[in-house]
Enzyme design. Sequence first.
Site, mmCIF file in Angstrom:
data_model
loop_
_atom_site.group_PDB
_atom_site.id
_atom_site.type_symbol
_atom_site.label_atom_id
_atom_site.label_comp_id
_atom_site.label_asym_id
_atom_site.label_seq_id
_atom_site.Cartn_x
_atom_site.Cartn_y
_atom_site.Cartn_z
ATOM 1 N N SER A 142 0.871 -1.182 0.000
ATOM 2 C CA SER A 142 0.000 0.000 0.000
ATOM 3 C C SER A 142 0.903 1.226 0.000
ATOM 4 C CB SER A 142 -0.839 -0.027 1.283
ATOM 5 O OG SER A 142 -1.459 1.219 1.501
ATOM 6 N N TYR A 155 -1.705 -0.868 10.604
ATOM 7 C CA TYR A 155 -1.902 -1.246 9.190
ATOM 8 C C TYR A 155 -0.630 -0.928 8.402
ATOM 9 C CZ TYR A 155 -3.827 -1.320 4.438
ATOM 10 O OH TYR A 155 -4.057 -1.594 3.108
HETATM 11 P P1 NDP Z 1 -11.685 -5.719 -0.068
HETATM 12 O O1 NDP Z 1 -12.157 -5.615 1.334
HETATM 13 O O2 NDP Z 1 -12.648 -5.438 -1.169
HETATM 14 O O3 NDP Z 1 -11.038 -7.149 -0.319
HETATM 15 C C1 NDP Z 1 -10.298 -7.823 0.659
HETATM 16 C C2 NDP Z 1 -10.349 -9.301 0.335
HETATM 17 O O4 NDP Z 1 -9.569 -9.996 1.314
HETATM 18 C C3 NDP Z 1 -11.742 -9.891 0.355
HETATM 19 O O5 NDP Z 1 -11.922 -10.676 -0.798
HETATM 20 C C4 NDP Z 1 -11.753 -10.758 1.593
HETATM 21 O O6 NDP Z 1 -12.551 -11.910 1.351
HETATM 22 C C5 NDP Z 1 -10.294 -11.139 1.707
HETATM 23 N N1 NDP Z 1 -9.909 -11.547 3.043
HETATM 24 C C6 NDP Z 1 -9.947 -10.842 4.189
HETATM 25 N N2 NDP Z 1 -9.548 -11.600 5.235
HETATM 26 C C7 NDP Z 1 -9.263 -12.828 4.707
HETATM 27 C C8 NDP Z 1 -8.824 -14.053 5.267
HETATM 28 N N3 NDP Z 1 -8.592 -14.189 6.587
HETATM 29 N N4 NDP Z 1 -8.632 -15.107 4.439
HETATM 30 C C9 NDP Z 1 -8.880 -14.995 3.114
HETATM 31 N N5 NDP Z 1 -9.300 -13.858 2.535
HETATM 32 C C10 NDP Z 1 -9.491 -12.794 3.328
HETATM 33 O O7 NDP Z 1 -10.429 -4.744 -0.157
HETATM 34 P P2 NDP Z 1 -9.358 -4.443 -1.311
HETATM 35 O O8 NDP Z 1 -9.719 -5.113 -2.562
HETATM 36 O O9 NDP Z 1 -9.155 -2.995 -1.305
HETATM 37 O O10 NDP Z 1 -8.048 -5.099 -0.675
HETATM 38 C C11 NDP Z 1 -7.146 -5.910 -1.397
HETATM 39 C C12 NDP Z 1 -5.721 -5.611 -0.941
HETATM 40 O O11 NDP Z 1 -5.356 -4.296 -1.365
HETATM 41 C C13 NDP Z 1 -5.509 -5.649 0.570
HETATM 42 O O12 NDP Z 1 -4.282 -6.297 0.865
HETATM 43 C C14 NDP Z 1 -5.421 -4.175 0.945
HETATM 44 O O13 NDP Z 1 -4.687 -3.972 2.122
HETATM 45 C C15 NDP Z 1 -4.742 -3.609 -0.287
HETATM 46 N N6 NDP Z 1 -4.899 -2.162 -0.457
HETATM 47 C C16 NDP Z 1 -6.138 -1.612 -0.664
HETATM 48 C C17 NDP Z 1 -6.277 -0.246 -0.761
HETATM 49 C C18 NDP Z 1 -7.616 0.421 -0.925
HETATM 50 O O14 NDP Z 1 -7.671 1.686 -0.838
HETATM 51 N N7 NDP Z 1 -8.710 -0.293 -1.157
HETATM 52 C C19 NDP Z 1 -5.100 0.653 -0.730
HETATM 53 C C20 NDP Z 1 -3.870 -0.041 -0.513
HETATM 54 C C21 NDP Z 1 -3.777 -1.397 -0.402
HETATM 55 P P3 NDP Z 1 -13.434 -12.719 2.421
HETATM 56 O O15 NDP Z 1 -13.985 -11.735 3.390
HETATM 57 O O16 NDP Z 1 -14.464 -13.392 1.568
HETATM 58 O O17 NDP Z 1 -12.486 -13.713 3.023
#
Ligand code: NDP
Length: 246
Positions: A142, A155
Amino acid sequence: MENIRDKVVIITGASSGIGEATAKLLAQNGAKVVLAARREERLHAIANEIKQGGGEAVSVKADVVSAEDMQNLAKFTLSVYGRIDVLVNNAGVMPSSRLNELRVEEWDQMIDVNIKGVLYGIAAVLPTMREQQSGHIINLSSTAGYHVSPTNAVYAATKFAVRAISEGLRLEESSTSRIRSTLIAPGLTKTELFDSITSPEVQTIANQISGIGISPYSIARAIAFAINEPDDTLISEIMVRPTALP
Ligand code: NDP
């Protein structure tokens, strides 16, 4: 995007946001995608949508906090496709708050999912990739992996850690194998990531800036670019930010 065609790509956190967009974009370009997350029904729906559009996809319920689930995810992928070309370590959570709020359970959750989840993903695929003498591990950090701000210390710490792990992997594997290690550092992106915030102060900040967030496809395109480059070319780091955010 010829170097994406037929590659077997595992994507964690593929049930929403950046993971979902990445799965759809890579499948459109001919990849065989393995979607993993905890919400099984959403994974099924996304995999079906990809298949109806002529793509190749399967889905597996996997919690990245479980090393066993991650091993099973890799085994399942090998049983279906016989190889693992790319792992996108994308799953992540961001229940941010000030340290003095002492939300210790949320600190644990961020450390478990964002750091241990990435490591368990690497542990699950690295032996196979070494055997294949090729592979690509893409880790989601990030902009918070470069800059700390009040309310996001934990975070940010997890995303600094992802940078360190990704760079360590690159250094180690460059000398012994052809495994590529790429770090993707998104800025504010419109996804469900902000739904996990419980601190009222951080919720207010998130609501104020949410309109500026970019599409998850902007991040998916950066991931696709890194995969599509020739196998002797490593895109080690890409940062993608909203134009409008200072
Ligand atoms: P979302 O919340 O849309 O997606 C997060 C995903 O992670 C979901 O599919 C969720 O699926 C999954 N997840 C969470 N916990 C678990 C777990 N224990 N096991 C398996 N899967 C898990 O957020 P983003 O798409 O934004 O996030 C994707 C990545 O991008 C993350 O690493 C985030 O930190 C990073 N990021 C995002 C930013 C933003 O502004 N959105 C900025 C910078 C980085 P489920 O709940 O079904 O398990």
